[in-house]
Design a protein around this motif. Structure first.
Motif, PDB file in Angstrom:
ATOM      1  N   TYR A 131       0.876  -1.173   0.000  1.00 24.97           N
ATOM      2  CA  TYR A 131       0.000   0.000   0.000  1.00 24.97           C
ATOM      3  C   TYR A 131       0.910   1.218   0.000  1.00 24.97           C
ATOM      4  O   TYR A 131       1.694   1.420   0.917  1.00 24.97           O
ATOM      5  N   SER A 138       1.456   5.429  -0.436  1.00 26.93           N
ATOM      6  CA  SER A 138       0.743   6.696  -0.257  1.00 26.93           C
ATOM      7  C   SER A 138       1.651   7.878  -0.522  1.00 26.93           C
ATOM      8  O   SER A 138       2.792   7.910  -0.060  1.00 26.93           O
ATOM      9  N   LYS A 154       1.368  11.821   0.212  1.00 22.02           N
ATOM     10  CA  LYS A 154       0.526  12.751   0.967  1.00 22.02           C
ATOM     11  C   LYS A 154       1.218  14.091   1.121  1.00 22.02           C
ATOM     12  O   LYS A 154       2.439  14.178   1.197  1.00 22.02           O
ATOM     13  N   VAL A 194      -4.031  13.549  -0.634  1.00 20.20           N
ATOM     14  CA  VAL A 194      -3.700  12.140  -0.410  1.00 20.20           C
ATOM     15  C   VAL A 194      -3.897  11.386  -1.720  1.00 20.20           C
ATOM     16  O   VAL A 194      -4.915  11.556  -2.390  1.00 20.20           O
ATOM     17  N   SER A 205      -3.313   7.353  -2.617  1.00 18.31           N
ATOM     18  CA  SER A 205      -2.870   6.045  -2.137  1.00 18.31           C
ATOM     19  C   SER A 205      -3.297   4.958  -3.110  1.00 18.31           C
ATOM     20  O   SER A 205      -4.377   5.032  -3.701  1.00 18.31           O
ATOM     21  N   HIS A 210      -3.489   0.656  -3.451  1.00 18.71           N
ATOM     22  CA  HIS A 210      -3.374  -0.707  -2.928  1.00 18.71           C
ATOM     23  C   HIS A 210      -3.089  -1.617  -4.128  1.00 18.71           C
ATOM     24  O   HIS A 210      -3.919  -1.731  -5.032  1.00 18.71           O
ATOM     25  N   VAL A 243      -7.208   5.690  -3.613  1.00 22.38           N
ATOM     26  CA  VAL A 243      -7.943   6.700  -2.841  1.00 22.38           C
ATOM     27  C   VAL A 243      -7.318   8.050  -3.160  1.00 22.38           C
ATOM     28  O   VAL A 243      -6.085   8.174  -3.202  1.00 22.38           O
TER      29      VAL A 243
END
Lengths: 140, 258
Positions: free
Chosen positions: B195, B197, B199, B205, B207, B209, B219
């Motif tokens: 995962y 990310s 940010k 953000v 992200s 997976h 996301v």
């Protein structure tokens, strides 16, 4: 009592594996489920019946040492139930409504669960990670 | 495509992973004057060479000596590009000088005829690959972080297994295809997937997976520029190869790239 909804004013602790931590920060993976998981396991802090946070954390560290393979960098995330529930309901596109229920176990009376976290949408885990109140070591 | 772009593309695809060892070999090494050559029968000695091709290419791989320098000749209809890459470890190529050539066919036909060595790659091999091929700005830090995660997962899980190799491969493939991205924060999901990310504050953000089958879930949180103070939040599914084309219009590169 099993299945009892925990009040929004109360707090829960989440054991966060070392693989969900980077530079001491708790990342969203700490709040994700496996597909077969019914809920996210947490511990109800007020149910520990300790007078201060330091005592609660010590109790949890002892509990984890008995139940888990605690990694050196594993952490404990402290969450306020009301903040988590309102954050997720307000900010998730699908208005997820979480429930936090007491799920006591014989060797873990404060054990509880955060229900209704979607397995296949990481947005809720991202939101929970944004409202972590405190971050403590998971082992002494 | 410029030669530089072609070389970059080739390097990326070399770095991608899958093996095509000991396959489709021919004997066209007469023009390599300074290289020791070997007959096709030595092909089995390159059983761990790691390569992938998205299209019909002709690739020549030569180990100049028992060391870390290898020459690859990349032949396309448009011409020939000779390039020296430090891409293969001694551990991945059996000892002894060798040379050979193989052709990679169209549309993944190779995969249907011979199992990909990528299936057999270990997490450690992928991490080594990261350490030697990803952008210089973060390759060492990323490899170190992945090693740390692998160790953590192995310690946490009673079966001793580590990170999902396929998830990790897709993550690395994604980084190779998007070299402008900065190094992400990385963690491992309960299913042992990567995962990642990027940010910048709570309202920026991005992200991803990386699932083992090549799919991804993403996301995005980003500011709503028409309504200051508000944040747009969305999530979705895609595949590794298209995720950036799907998400870039959301402005993620504003904070996810260098």
């Amino acid at each position: 009592m099993k299945g009892q909804a925990i009040p929004d004013s109360d707090h829960v602790a989440r054991y966060c594996r070392a693989s969900t931590i980077e530079d001491g920060e708790i990342l969203p993976t700490a709040f994700m489920l496996r597909e077969a998981d019914e809920y996210l396991s947490v511990n109800w802090l007020e149910e520990l019946r300790r007078s201060d946070r330091a005592s609660q954390i010590r109790d949890l560290q002892e509990l984890y040492a008995r139940k888990l393979r605690v990694g050196a960098k594993a952490r404990i995330a402290i969450l306020n139930i009301g903040i988590v529930r309102s954050k997720v309901e307000r900010d998730s596109p699908d208005r997820w409504v979480l429930r936090v229920l007491h799920e006591p176990e014989p060797d873990d009376p404060s054990h509880s669960g955060i229900y209704d976290i979607p397995y296949d949408d990481e947005i809720v885990a991202e939101l929970i990670a944004q409202v972590v109140l405190e971050n403590h070591p998971a082992r002494e | 495509m410029t030669e530089e772009a072609r070389e970059q593309s080739f390097a990326r695809y070399l770095a991608a992973r899958n093996a095509v060892a000991a396959y489709g070999l021919s004997e066209k090494f007469g023009d390599e004057q300074n290289l020791e050559t070997a007959p096709t029968s030595t092909a089995s000695r390159v059983a761990n060479v790691i390569l992938i091709s998205p299209s019909s290419e002709c690739i020549r791989l030569v180990q100049v000596a028992a060391g870390k320098t290898y020459i690859l000749t990349y032949l396309r209809a448009s011409g020939r590009v000779d390039k020296t890459f430090d891409i293969l470890s001694d551990a991945l190529v059996t000892s002894g000088a060798l040379s050979t050539q193989f052709t990679i066919g169209q549309g993944g036909s190779m995969a249907t005829q011979q199992p990909s060595i990528a299936d057999e790659q270990s997490v450690e091999q992928v991490i080594w690959h990261v350490r030697t091929t990803l952008p210089l700005t973060y390759r060492v830090r990323l490899a170190s972080r992945l090693s740390e995660l692998q160790k953590a997962v192995q310690e946490e899980e009673s079966d001793g297994r580590g990170i999902s190799v396929r998830s990790l491969q897709h993550f690395v493939e994604f980084l190779e295809a998007n070299p402008s991205l900065r190094c992400p924060a990385i963690s491992v999901t309960p299913d042992r997937n990567i995962y990642a990310s990027w940010k910048s504050g709570s309202d920026r953000v991005f992200s991803i997976h990386f699932l083992p089958d090549g799919e991804i879930r993403f996301v995005i949180f980003r500011p709503n520029y028409k309504h200051p103070g508000q944040t747009i939040r969305l999530s979705g599914t895609a595949t590794v190869d298209v995720v950036m084309s799907i998400t870039a219009p959301q402005g993620v590169l504003n904070w996810a790239s260098e």
